[in-house]
Write a protein that holds these residues in place. Structure first.
Motif, PDB file in Angstrom:
ATOM      1  N   GLU A 256       0.772  -1.211  -0.046  1.00 11.62           N
ATOM      2  CA  GLU A 256       0.076  -0.132   0.019  1.00 11.62           C
ATOM      3  C   GLU A 256       0.826   1.182  -0.033  1.00 11.62           C
ATOM      4  O   GLU A 256       0.595   2.220  -0.877  1.00 11.62           O
ATOM      5  N   GLY A 257       1.930   1.224   0.799  1.00 12.16           N
ATOM      6  CA  GLY A 257       3.032   2.524   0.836  1.00 12.16           C
ATOM      7  C   GLY A 257       3.379   2.528  -0.648  1.00 12.16           C
ATOM      8  O   GLY A 257       3.474   3.594  -1.194  1.00 12.16           O
ATOM      9  N   ASP A 258       4.043   1.347  -1.163  1.00 11.28           N
ATOM     10  CA  ASP A 258       4.653   1.531  -2.676  1.00 11.28           C
ATOM     11  C   ASP A 258       3.432   2.073  -3.463  1.00 11.28           C
ATOM     12  O   ASP A 258       4.094   2.733  -4.322  1.00 11.28           O
ATOM     13  N   ILE A 259       2.327   1.635  -3.455  1.00 12.92           N
ATOM     14  CA  ILE A 259       1.444   2.076  -4.356  1.00 12.92           C
ATOM     15  C   ILE A 259       1.106   3.349  -4.306  1.00 12.92           C
ATOM     16  O   ILE A 259       0.977   4.252  -5.219  1.00 12.92           O
ATOM     17  N   GLY A 260       1.208   4.155  -3.033  1.00 16.80           N
ATOM     18  CA  GLY A 260       0.951   5.430  -2.787  1.00 16.80           C
ATOM     19  C   GLY A 260       2.245   6.297  -3.597  1.00 16.80           C
ATOM     20  O   GLY A 260       1.914   7.218  -4.262  1.00 16.80           O
ATOM     21  N   GLU A 261       3.443   5.627  -3.373  1.00 14.11           N
ATOM     22  CA  GLU A 261       4.587   6.375  -3.973  1.00 14.11           C
ATOM     23  C   GLU A 261       4.417   6.361  -5.619  1.00 14.11           C
ATOM     24  O   GLU A 261       4.755   7.211  -6.172  1.00 14.11           O
ATOM     25  N   VAL A 262       4.144   5.280  -5.969  1.00 14.02           N
ATOM     26  CA  VAL A 262       3.560   5.178  -7.354  1.00 14.02           C
ATOM     27  C   VAL A 262       2.688   6.176  -8.068  1.00 14.02           C
ATOM     28  O   VAL A 262       2.876   6.630  -9.086  1.00 14.02           O
ATOM     29  N   LYS A 263       1.501   6.272  -7.192  1.00 13.60           N
ATOM     30  CA  LYS A 263       0.581   7.278  -7.660  1.00 13.60           C
ATOM     31  C   LYS A 263       1.113   8.696  -7.755  1.00 13.60           C
ATOM     32  O   LYS A 263       0.724   9.546  -8.461  1.00 13.60           O
ATOM     33  N   THR A 264       1.914   8.830  -6.835  1.00 13.56           N
ATOM     34  CA  THR A 264       2.435  10.378  -6.615  1.00 13.56           C
ATOM     35  C   THR A 264       3.326  10.496  -7.798  1.00 13.56           C
ATOM     36  O   THR A 264       3.314  11.492  -8.359  1.00 13.56           O
ATOM     37  N   ALA A 265       4.061   9.584  -7.899  1.00 15.22           N
ATOM     38  CA  ALA A 265       5.342   9.561  -9.249  1.00 15.22           C
ATOM     39  C   ALA A 265       4.505   9.798 -10.372  1.00 15.22           C
ATOM     40  O   ALA A 265       4.813  10.624 -11.280  1.00 15.22           O
ATOM     41  N   LEU A 266       3.544   9.133 -10.638  1.00 15.79           N
ATOM     42  CA  LEU A 266       2.664   9.205 -11.728  1.00 15.79           C
ATOM     43  C   LEU A 266       1.921  10.434 -12.002  1.00 15.79           C
ATOM     44  O   LEU A 266       1.924  11.025 -13.135  1.00 15.79           O
ATOM     45  N   SER A 267       1.608  11.177 -11.111  1.00 13.36           N
ATOM     46  CA  SER A 267       0.825  12.368 -10.863  1.00 13.36           C
ATOM     47  C   SER A 267       1.841  13.495 -11.397  1.00 13.36           C
ATOM     48  O   SER A 267       1.697  14.430 -12.258  1.00 13.36           O
ATOM     49  N   ARG A 268       3.209  13.254 -10.929  1.00 10.82           N
ATOM     50  CA  ARG A 268       4.372  14.532 -11.202  1.00 10.82           C
ATOM     51  C   ARG A 268       4.512  14.171 -12.863  1.00 10.82           C
ATOM     52  O   ARG A 268       4.561  15.047 -13.516  1.00 10.82           O
ATOM     53  N   ILE A 269       4.526  13.069 -13.140  1.00 10.88           N
ATOM     54  CA  ILE A 269       4.855  12.653 -14.626  1.00 10.88           C
ATOM     55  C   ILE A 269       3.843  13.333 -15.530  1.00 10.88           C
ATOM     56  O   ILE A 269       3.945  14.034 -16.253  1.00 10.88           O
TER      57      ILE A 269
END
Length: 101
Positions: free
Chosen positions: A69-82
């Motif tokens: 869940e923590g990893d998924i949150g980080e991926v979502k944040t990175a995708l939003s930035r991209i």
């Protein structure tokens, strides 16, 4: 397979000697009228007894799920930035070359 042995056991036992649970199962499997029923077999509703000092067998699974869940949150944040960076570089689909001129 244990249910099969139980059924053989109660089928061979005199009705007068059956206890309450055995009478209930026998009345469902070999009813006097109507169709047999398997409703007496527990399905996804059994409880287990926790032995003191015994670890939860699912503890590692829960730990991994929490980490994911923590990893998924980080991926979502990175995708939003991209997506934000790409929106600044690449024009949107509704912008046609004629509109940009």
């Amino acid at each position: 397979r244990w249910y099969l042995f139980f059924l053989i056991y109660i089928d061979g036992k005199s009705d007068a000697l059956l206890n309450g649970q055995e009478k209930y199962v026998k009345s469902r499997v070999w009813p006097a009228t109507g169709n047999p029923s398997c409703e007496w077999i527990p399905r996804e509703c059994t409880d287990s007894i926790k032995v003191e000092g015994e670890e939860d067998p699912n503890a590692e699974v829960y730990q991994r799920m929490d980490a994911m869940e923590g990893d998924i949150g980080e991926v979502k944040t990175a995708l939003s930035r991209i997506e934000e960076m790409l929106s600044k570089i690449v024009p949107k689909d509704d912008d046609t070359p004629a509109e940009r001129s």
